[in-house]
Every structure is written in C-alpha cells, then in structure tokens.
Write an enzyme that holds these catalytic residues in place. Structure first.
Site, PDB file in Angstrom:
ATOM      1  N   GLY A   1      35.692  46.497  58.870  1.00  0.00           N
ATOM      2  CA  GLY A   1      36.103  47.168  58.151  1.00  0.00           C
ATOM      3  C   GLY A   1      36.683  48.466  58.765  1.00  0.00           C
ATOM      4  O   GLY A   1      37.550  48.600  59.374  1.00  0.00           O
ATOM      5  N   GLY A   2      35.886  49.537  58.345  1.00  0.00           N
ATOM      6  CA  GLY A   2      36.230  50.925  59.006  1.00  0.00           C
ATOM      7  C   GLY A   2      36.687  51.048  60.117  1.00  0.00           C
ATOM      8  O   GLY A   2      37.924  51.659  60.555  1.00  0.00           O
TER       9      GLY A   2
ATOM     10  N   GLY B   1      30.142  49.208  55.053  1.00  0.00           N
ATOM     11  CA  GLY B   1      30.540  50.642  54.698  1.00  0.00           C
ATOM     12  C   GLY B   1      29.706  51.796  54.447  1.00  0.00           C
ATOM     13  O   GLY B   1      29.919  52.874  53.818  1.00  0.00           O
TER      14      GLY B   1
ATOM     15  N   TRP C   1      41.421  45.559  56.429  1.00  0.00           N
ATOM     16  CA  TRP C   1      41.825  46.823  56.231  1.00  0.00           C
ATOM     17  C   TRP C   1      41.502  47.445  54.694  1.00  0.00           C
ATOM     18  O   TRP C   1      41.885  48.502  54.541  1.00  0.00           O
ATOM     19  CB  TRP C   1      43.368  46.758  56.505  1.00  0.00           C
ATOM     20  CG  TRP C   1      43.740  46.801  58.038  1.00  0.00           C
ATOM     21  CD1 TRP C   1      42.734  46.675  59.141  1.00  0.00           C
ATOM     22  CD2 TRP C   1      44.924  46.728  58.650  1.00  0.00           C
ATOM     23  NE1 TRP C   1      43.420  46.509  60.239  1.00  0.00           N
ATOM     24  CE2 TRP C   1      44.797  46.459  59.910  1.00  0.00           C
ATOM     25  CE3 TRP C   1      46.369  46.784  58.001  1.00  0.00           C
ATOM     26  CZ2 TRP C   1      45.975  46.445  60.946  1.00  0.00           C
ATOM     27  CZ3 TRP C   1      47.400  46.565  58.976  1.00  0.00           C
ATOM     28  CH2 TRP C   1      47.010  46.252  60.269  1.00  0.00           C
ATOM     29  N   LYS C   2      41.386  46.338  54.090  1.00  0.00           N
ATOM     30  CA  LYS C   2      40.979  46.797  52.534  1.00  0.00           C
ATOM     31  C   LYS C   2      42.158  47.716  51.986  1.00  0.00           C
ATOM     32  O   LYS C   2      43.077  47.296  52.349  1.00  0.00           O
ATOM     33  CB  LYS C   2      39.699  47.362  52.377  1.00  0.00           C
ATOM     34  CG  LYS C   2      38.630  46.897  53.077  1.00  0.00           C
ATOM     35  CD  LYS C   2      37.154  47.483  52.691  1.00  0.00           C
ATOM     36  CE  LYS C   2      36.147  46.736  53.564  1.00  0.00           C
ATOM     37  NZ  LYS C   2      34.780  47.185  53.277  1.00  0.00           N
TER      38      LYS C   2
ATOM     39  N   GLU D   1      27.894  39.054  55.755  1.00  0.00           N
ATOM     40  CA  GLU D   1      28.107  40.440  55.597  1.00  0.00           C
ATOM     41  C   GLU D   1      27.067  40.985  54.488  1.00  0.00           C
ATOM     42  O   GLU D   1      27.005  40.838  53.467  1.00  0.00           O
ATOM     43  CB  GLU D   1      29.405  40.783  55.048  1.00  0.00           C
ATOM     44  CG  GLU D   1      30.604  40.460  56.144  1.00  0.00           C
ATOM     45  CD  GLU D   1      31.671  40.977  55.617  1.00  0.00           C
ATOM     46  OE1 GLU D   1      32.313  42.022  56.580  1.00  0.00           O
ATOM     47  OE2 GLU D   1      32.131  41.242  54.429  1.00  0.00           O
TER      48      GLU D   1
ATOM     49  N   GLU E   1      32.736  42.810  47.892  1.00  0.00           N
ATOM     50  CA  GLU E   1      33.462  43.685  46.976  1.00  0.00           C
ATOM     51  C   GLU E   1      34.422  42.979  45.805  1.00  0.00           C
ATOM     52  O   GLU E   1      34.284  43.363  44.856  1.00  0.00           O
ATOM     53  CB  GLU E   1      34.602  44.624  47.722  1.00  0.00           C
ATOM     54  CG  GLU E   1      33.869  45.611  48.385  1.00  0.00           C
ATOM     55  CD  GLU E   1      34.435  46.117  49.682  1.00  0.00           C
ATOM     56  OE1 GLU E   1      35.749  46.074  50.049  1.00  0.00           O
ATOM     57  OE2 GLU E   1      33.809  46.731  50.630  1.00  0.00           O
TER      58      GLU E   1
HETATM   59  P1  PGA Z   1      32.549  47.950  57.149  1.00  0.00           P
HETATM   60  O1  PGA Z   1      33.148  46.612  56.553  1.00  0.00           O
HETATM   61  O2  PGA Z   1      32.719  47.321  58.758  1.00  0.00           O
HETATM   62  O3  PGA Z   1      33.282  48.983  56.987  1.00  0.00           O
HETATM   63  O4  PGA Z   1      31.350  48.037  57.059  1.00  0.00           O
HETATM   64  C1  PGA Z   1      33.181  45.476  56.738  1.00  0.00           C
HETATM   65  C2  PGA Z   1      33.663  44.416  55.712  1.00  0.00           C
HETATM   66  O5  PGA Z   1      33.740  44.848  54.376  1.00  0.00           O
HETATM   67  O6  PGA Z   1      34.376  43.240  55.890  1.00  0.00           O
END
Ligand code: PGA
Length: 253
Positions: A234-235, A174, A12-13, A168, A98
């Site tokens: 993520g998103g 993202g 969920w960041k 990844e 990140e």
């Molecule tokens: P994303 O992110 O699905 O939004 O590309 C994946 C992640 O950073 O784990």
C-alpha cells in the site's frame, strides 16, 4: 517444490491524480528491479486507462482494486470484470480488508467476485487476514481458513488455481506495524497446507504474498521465507524508489 516467480503489486487505494501517477510510473519504469518478478500496479478505476497505456510496452501489469460481483445490469456505481478486462487490466484485488470492513464485502460476496474475475480472464488477488482481536483470541488460522474455504466453496478450486493469495493481517495494514517474518510465515504455511489438502500440485504453484506495512526496510526478511512469494504494497507503493527496492527484495533467481 516448484520455484515460484515472485509477485509484487502496488495497491494505490484512493490516492493519486493523472499527473502524480504519471510521474510515479516514470520512476518505476526507469528502474530495473521490476523486470525480475511479476509486478502490477492497481490505481483507481478512472486512472486505469492511463496506466495501461504507459505500461503497455513493459511487463508490468495493471490491476483494479475491486470488481462487481455480477456481470451486468442495474447496479449503479459498479464496474464489471469484463469492463476491467476490456480496459486492459490483468489483475483485480478482491476481498481487501477495507472492502470487507468499510463496504460490507462478506465471504460470499468475495467468492462471487472471484468467480466474476476469473470468468472474465482476470487474475484475482484474493485478500485474507485477521483483525487484532482475532489474533489476540488465537483464532488467526481459523479466520483465514474460513475466508479461503468460502472462496473454494463458492467459486470452486479451479478459480483459485490461477489466483494470487494475499495474506494481510488487518492490524498491520497502514499501521506501520508489520507481522514478523515468523508470524507471516506461520499463516502462509497454513494457507498452503489448507490448499494442498485439495490439490497439492496447485498449492505448490500458487503465489501467496504478504501485505501490511511492507517497506524496503523489512521486505527482504519477509521475502526470504520460502512460502512468502512477494507482497501487496500500500503506502510504500506510492514512492517509486521504495517500490523498486521492494521488487528487488522479492527477486528469486
Ligand atoms: P500498507 O497497505 O502497505 O499501506 O500497509 C497494504 C494493503 O492495504 O494492501
């Protein structure tokens, strides 16, 4: 080749509030697809207790997005693996790109975080992946190999045996640009081959999931590959319907 149970985790960041998380979790729990694979959600630290409380009667696990590389002491702002375990976490994401690019997590730091996580009984979700420049330079497998070898050298092979590896590609996170199934599959197979050189049984059991712009529309073709055992999302994990559709695509009978 053992049949590996698929794994899908939502990262969920830096998103959500207690209220939006609660409705997201209601939407996820109300669906059925999460029951067919191992599923986790990874909220921000302060949102972990509420997620643990809501999910305690389900098989959905809760993970953190990072962890301190030391057990305790004068490290203002850090959260230890033991604290996460005590709060009810089962998983922790380690080495997300990140963290590596924005917060300076080096290969050595990532290895220490894996040691900390497994020492406290957490399952580390160990992220590896190349940048666009590295892919264009043809060094993808070398970069991913270096990142994994650093964990094996620093944390030991045993620490990886209960881990989940997340491939990844940085250029896919993202960005809406997903690796093609062929591109992802090539790296997943290389990761498994690298680990098999150390321990073939362990490599055969280990889940290697893909992350980077996974959505319901592209999940099935990625997860159809035998070495892609699910996803780190993520998103799309912020939308219950999308997340459930991705879990459904990850199902292996
Ligand atoms: P994303 O992110 O699905 O939004 O590309 C994946 C992640 O950073 O784990």
């Amino acid at each position: 080749m053992p049949q590996r149970r698929s794994f899908v985790a939502g990262n969920w960041k830096l998103n959500g509030s207690l209220a939006t998380n609660a409705s997201l979790l209601e939407g996820i729990v109300a669906g059925a697809p999460w029951q067919a694979c191992d599923v986790a959600v990874c909220p921000a630290y302060v949102h972990i207790p509420a997620a643990v409380a809501r999910l305690s009667a389900t098989t959905i696990g809760v993970g953190a997005q990072d962890v301190a590389d030391v057990p305790a002491g004068a490290y203002t702002g850090e959260v230890s693996a033991a604290m996460l375990r005590e709060a009810g976490c089962r998983y922790v994401i380690v080495g997300h790109s990140e963290r590596r690019t924005l917060y300076g997590d080096t290969d050595a730091v990532v290895a220490r975080k894996v040691t900390a996580a497994t020492g406290a009984g957490l399952v580390p979700i160990v992220c590896v992946g190349e940048t666009l420049a590295e892919r264009d330079a043809g060094t993808t497998l070398a970069v991913v190999g270096r990142q994994l070898s650093a964990v094996i050298d620093g944390a030991g092979l045993g620490a990886l045996s209960e881990a989940v590896i997340a491939y990844e590609p940085v250029w896919a996170i993202g960005t809406g640009r997903t690796a093609t199934p062929d591109q992802a599959d090539e790296v997943h197979r290389a990761i498994r081959a690298l680990l098999a050189r150390h321990d073939a049984t362990m490599a055969g059991r280990l889940r290697i999931v893909y992350g980077g712009s996974v959505k319901s529309a592209n999940a099935a073709e990625l997860f159809a590959r035998p070495d892609i055992d699910g996803g780190l999302i993520g998103g799309a994990s912020l939308d219950a319907g999308e997340f459930l559709a991705i879990c459904a695509a990850a199902r292996r009978d």
